[in-house]
Design a protein around this motif. Structure first.
Motif, PDB file in Angstrom:
ATOM      1  N   PHE A 205     -20.145   0.502 -47.307  1.00  0.00           N
ATOM      2  CA  PHE A 205     -19.700  -0.597 -46.451  1.00  0.00           C
ATOM      3  C   PHE A 205     -18.178  -0.746 -46.418  1.00  0.00           C
ATOM      4  O   PHE A 205     -17.653  -1.635 -45.757  1.00  0.00           O
ATOM      5  N   ILE A 206     -17.478   0.123 -47.129  1.00  0.00           N
ATOM      6  CA  ILE A 206     -16.019   0.000 -47.200  1.00  0.00           C
ATOM      7  C   ILE A 206     -15.371   0.659 -45.983  1.00  0.00           C
ATOM      8  O   ILE A 206     -15.665   1.800 -45.643  1.00  0.00           O
ATOM      9  N   THR A 207     -14.479  -0.089 -45.342  1.00  0.00           N
ATOM     10  CA  THR A 207     -13.736   0.420 -44.191  1.00  0.00           C
ATOM     11  C   THR A 207     -12.244   0.260 -44.440  1.00  0.00           C
ATOM     12  O   THR A 207     -11.822  -0.495 -45.329  1.00  0.00           O
ATOM     13  N   ALA A 208     -11.453   0.937 -43.617  1.00  0.00           N
ATOM     14  CA  ALA A 208     -10.004   0.815 -43.738  1.00  0.00           C
ATOM     15  C   ALA A 208      -9.558  -0.616 -43.486  1.00  0.00           C
ATOM     16  O   ALA A 208      -8.648  -1.131 -44.150  1.00  0.00           O
ATOM     17  N   GLY A 209     -10.216  -1.285 -42.525  1.00  0.00           N
ATOM     18  CA  GLY A 209      -9.887  -2.672 -42.227  1.00  0.00           C
ATOM     19  C   GLY A 209     -10.162  -3.599 -43.400  1.00  0.00           C
ATOM     20  O   GLY A 209      -9.383  -4.519 -43.682  1.00  0.00           O
ATOM     21  N   MET A 210     -11.268  -3.367 -44.078  1.00  0.00           N
ATOM     22  CA  MET A 210     -11.617  -4.173 -45.252  1.00  0.00           C
ATOM     23  C   MET A 210     -10.566  -4.000 -46.345  1.00  0.00           C
ATOM     24  O   MET A 210     -10.096  -4.983 -46.937  1.00  0.00           O
ATOM     25  N   VAL A 211     -10.208  -2.759 -46.615  1.00  0.00           N
ATOM     26  CA  VAL A 211      -9.198  -2.481 -47.648  1.00  0.00           C
ATOM     27  C   VAL A 211      -7.890  -3.169 -47.292  1.00  0.00           C
ATOM     28  O   VAL A 211      -7.234  -3.787 -48.141  1.00  0.00           O
ATOM     29  N   GLN A 212      -7.507  -3.090 -46.030  1.00  0.00           N
ATOM     30  CA  GLN A 212      -6.255  -3.703 -45.582  1.00  0.00           C
ATOM     31  C   GLN A 212      -6.276  -5.217 -45.778  1.00  0.00           C
ATOM     32  O   GLN A 212      -5.311  -5.805 -46.280  1.00  0.00           O
ATOM     33  N   GLN A 213      -7.377  -5.859 -45.381  1.00  0.00           N
ATOM     34  CA  GLN A 213      -7.476  -7.311 -45.501  1.00  0.00           C
ATOM     35  C   GLN A 213      -7.414  -7.760 -46.961  1.00  0.00           C
ATOM     36  O   GLN A 213      -6.774  -8.768 -47.294  1.00  0.00           O
ATOM     37  N   ILE A 214      -8.063  -7.027 -47.831  1.00  0.00           N
ATOM     38  CA  ILE A 214      -8.049  -7.371 -49.261  1.00  0.00           C
ATOM     39  C   ILE A 214      -6.653  -7.181 -49.843  1.00  0.00           C
ATOM     40  O   ILE A 214      -6.153  -8.027 -50.593  1.00  0.00           O
ATOM     41  N   HIS A 215      -5.998  -6.094 -49.479  1.00  0.00           N
ATOM     42  CA  HIS A 215      -4.649  -5.838 -49.983  1.00  0.00           C
ATOM     43  C   HIS A 215      -3.637  -6.854 -49.452  1.00  0.00           C
ATOM     44  O   HIS A 215      -2.690  -7.227 -50.169  1.00  0.00           O
ATOM     45  N   LEU A 216      -3.825  -7.308 -48.226  1.00  0.00           N
ATOM     46  CA  LEU A 216      -2.915  -8.303 -47.663  1.00  0.00           C
ATOM     47  C   LEU A 216      -2.950  -9.600 -48.465  1.00  0.00           C
ATOM     48  O   LEU A 216      -1.978 -10.367 -48.464  1.00  0.00           O
ATOM     49  N   ARG A 217      -4.040  -9.840 -49.152  1.00  0.00           N
ATOM     50  CA  ARG A 217      -4.186 -11.051 -49.961  1.00  0.00           C
ATOM     51  C   ARG A 217      -3.795 -10.824 -51.417  1.00  0.00           C
ATOM     52  O   ARG A 217      -4.027 -11.674 -52.271  1.00  0.00           O
ATOM     53  N   GLY A 218      -3.224  -9.656 -51.682  1.00  0.00           N
ATOM     54  CA  GLY A 218      -2.761  -9.360 -53.026  1.00  0.00           C
ATOM     55  C   GLY A 218      -3.881  -9.073 -54.006  1.00  0.00           C
ATOM     56  O   GLY A 218      -3.694  -9.181 -55.218  1.00  0.00           O
ATOM     57  N   LYS A 219      -5.041  -8.680 -53.493  1.00  0.00           N
ATOM     58  CA  LYS A 219      -6.187  -8.372 -54.341  1.00  0.00           C
ATOM     59  C   LYS A 219      -6.508  -6.885 -54.249  1.00  0.00           C
ATOM     60  O   LYS A 219      -5.924  -6.158 -53.453  1.00  0.00           O
ATOM     61  N   THR A 220      -7.418  -6.430 -55.089  1.00  0.00           N
ATOM     62  CA  THR A 220      -7.785  -5.016 -55.105  1.00  0.00           C
ATOM     63  C   THR A 220      -9.266  -4.852 -54.794  1.00  0.00           C
ATOM     64  O   THR A 220     -10.046  -5.812 -54.838  1.00  0.00           O
ATOM     65  N   ILE A 221      -9.649  -3.610 -54.496  1.00  0.00           N
ATOM     66  CA  ILE A 221     -11.032  -3.314 -54.151  1.00  0.00           C
ATOM     67  C   ILE A 221     -11.524  -2.107 -54.947  1.00  0.00           C
ATOM     68  O   ILE A 221     -10.832  -1.095 -55.062  1.00  0.00           O
ATOM     69  N   SER A 222     -12.709  -2.257 -55.511  1.00  0.00           N
ATOM     70  CA  SER A 222     -13.380  -1.171 -56.231  1.00  0.00           C
ATOM     71  C   SER A 222     -14.569  -0.707 -55.407  1.00  0.00           C
ATOM     72  O   SER A 222     -15.173  -1.493 -54.670  1.00  0.00           O
TER      73      SER A 222
END
Length: 305
Positions: A205-222
């Motif tokens: 379910f991981i997309t480039a848009g999801m990664v971008q949105q999470i990073h914009l909030r200063g958080k990380t994704i596993s």
């Protein structure tokens, strides 16, 4: 951009009861040499020393409030006991053979407590502790946090859960403990949830848009669970921060390569910044004076140039 490998298989830990003076654990064990005695805890599977930075485990609670390290709520698969762990007291759970199902070598091994595991891992491993809440054990979060504090493990672990309510409880108990929200479906507006410091998402379910949105909030994704090289490469290209895997021997080289690339990019960034660095104070004043002169009498400045 640090990429950490998380060892995903619920970290099964057991205490061996058979007699043996010394057992040189397999190459990819958590410790290079681990003697097997009655009170020793044995980590099964691949290890931190095989390239992992973290190990993942699950915690649940017995009927009388003891936090145990076990993936399954039902004890049937690993012990043959047709009961849920929250229905039995610790003394009864401790008597169950949790090793024979895996291999006869581990016959007599039992399910460890979180306290035992933290004591063993202190200074040797960092842990991703997934809390599996249940209505029958409402004190699980508080007791887990208490044990983490007691063992001085606050900076050496993160707490994750599929229950956002659990993460809220943890943050209320200790705001400084890092928390991760486990998502089987990466949909919805969850990016701004305050009790989640990072997100652990099922990889499909991981997309480039999801990664971008999470990073914009200063958080990380596993991403979980990544056991194939091609899947790992794709996710790293998307910018995923951490990979959860059962096969660190496959994933570790990719992360090492990715980290080396990150280091080269950081070096290049520093060189560019140095090249275009702001001048010192004296040079800055000279530039400002030249600009002011040019505004007042541009022809004179051009003639002097």
């Amino acid at each position: 951009m640090k990429k950490a490998i998380l060892f995903a298989a619920a970290l099964f830990v057991a205490v061996a009861s058979f007699a043996q003076n010394e057992y040189n654990y397999q190459k990819r064990s958590l410790f290079e040499q681990l003697p097997i005695r009655g009170n020793d805890i044995v980590f099964l599977g691949n290890s931190i020393t095989d390239g992992c930075e973290w190990a993942e485990l699950d915690v649940q609670m017995t009927k009388d409030g003891v936090v145990m390290v076990t993936h399954d709520t039902s004890l049937r698969r690993c012990t043959g006991c047709n009961a849920n762990i929250y229905d039995l007291p610790y003394a009864q759970v401790q008597q169950l053979d949790a090793g024979r199902w895996f291999h006869r070598q581990f016959t007599g091994s039992y399910i460890p407590t979180l306290e035992e595991v933290l004591a063993l891992c202190k200074g040797k491993a960092e842990l991703n502790i997934e809390i599996k809440p249940n209505a029958a054990t409402p004190e699980l979060e508080a007791e887990t946090v208490r044990i983490i504090r007691e063992k001085g493990f606050e900076k050496d672990c993160v707490i994750t859960s599929q229950s956002y309510e659990t993460l809220c409880k943890v943050k209320e108990l200790d705001p400084d403990i890092t928390t991760g929200y486990i998502l089987a479906l990466g949909v919805g507006t969850y990016y701004d949830l305050p009790a989640a410091d990072f997100f652990s998402v099922e990889s499909t379910f991981i997309t480039a848009g999801m990664v971008q949105q999470i990073h914009l909030r200063g958080k990380t994704i596993s991403a979980w669970t990544i056991n194939r090289q091609q899947d790992a490469e794709k996710l790293l290209q998307l910018g995923v921060d951490d990979l959860i895997t059962d096969k660190p021997e496959i994933i570790a080289p990719l992360l090492a390569r990715d980290k080396a690339l990150d280091n080269r990019l950081l070096w290049l960034r520093d060189q560019i910044q140095e090249l275009f660095a702001a001048p010192d104070a004296e040079e800055t004043m000279e530039v400002e004076e030249t600009i002011e002169d040019a505004i007042e009498d541009p022809e004179e400045v051009l003639d002097e140039a």
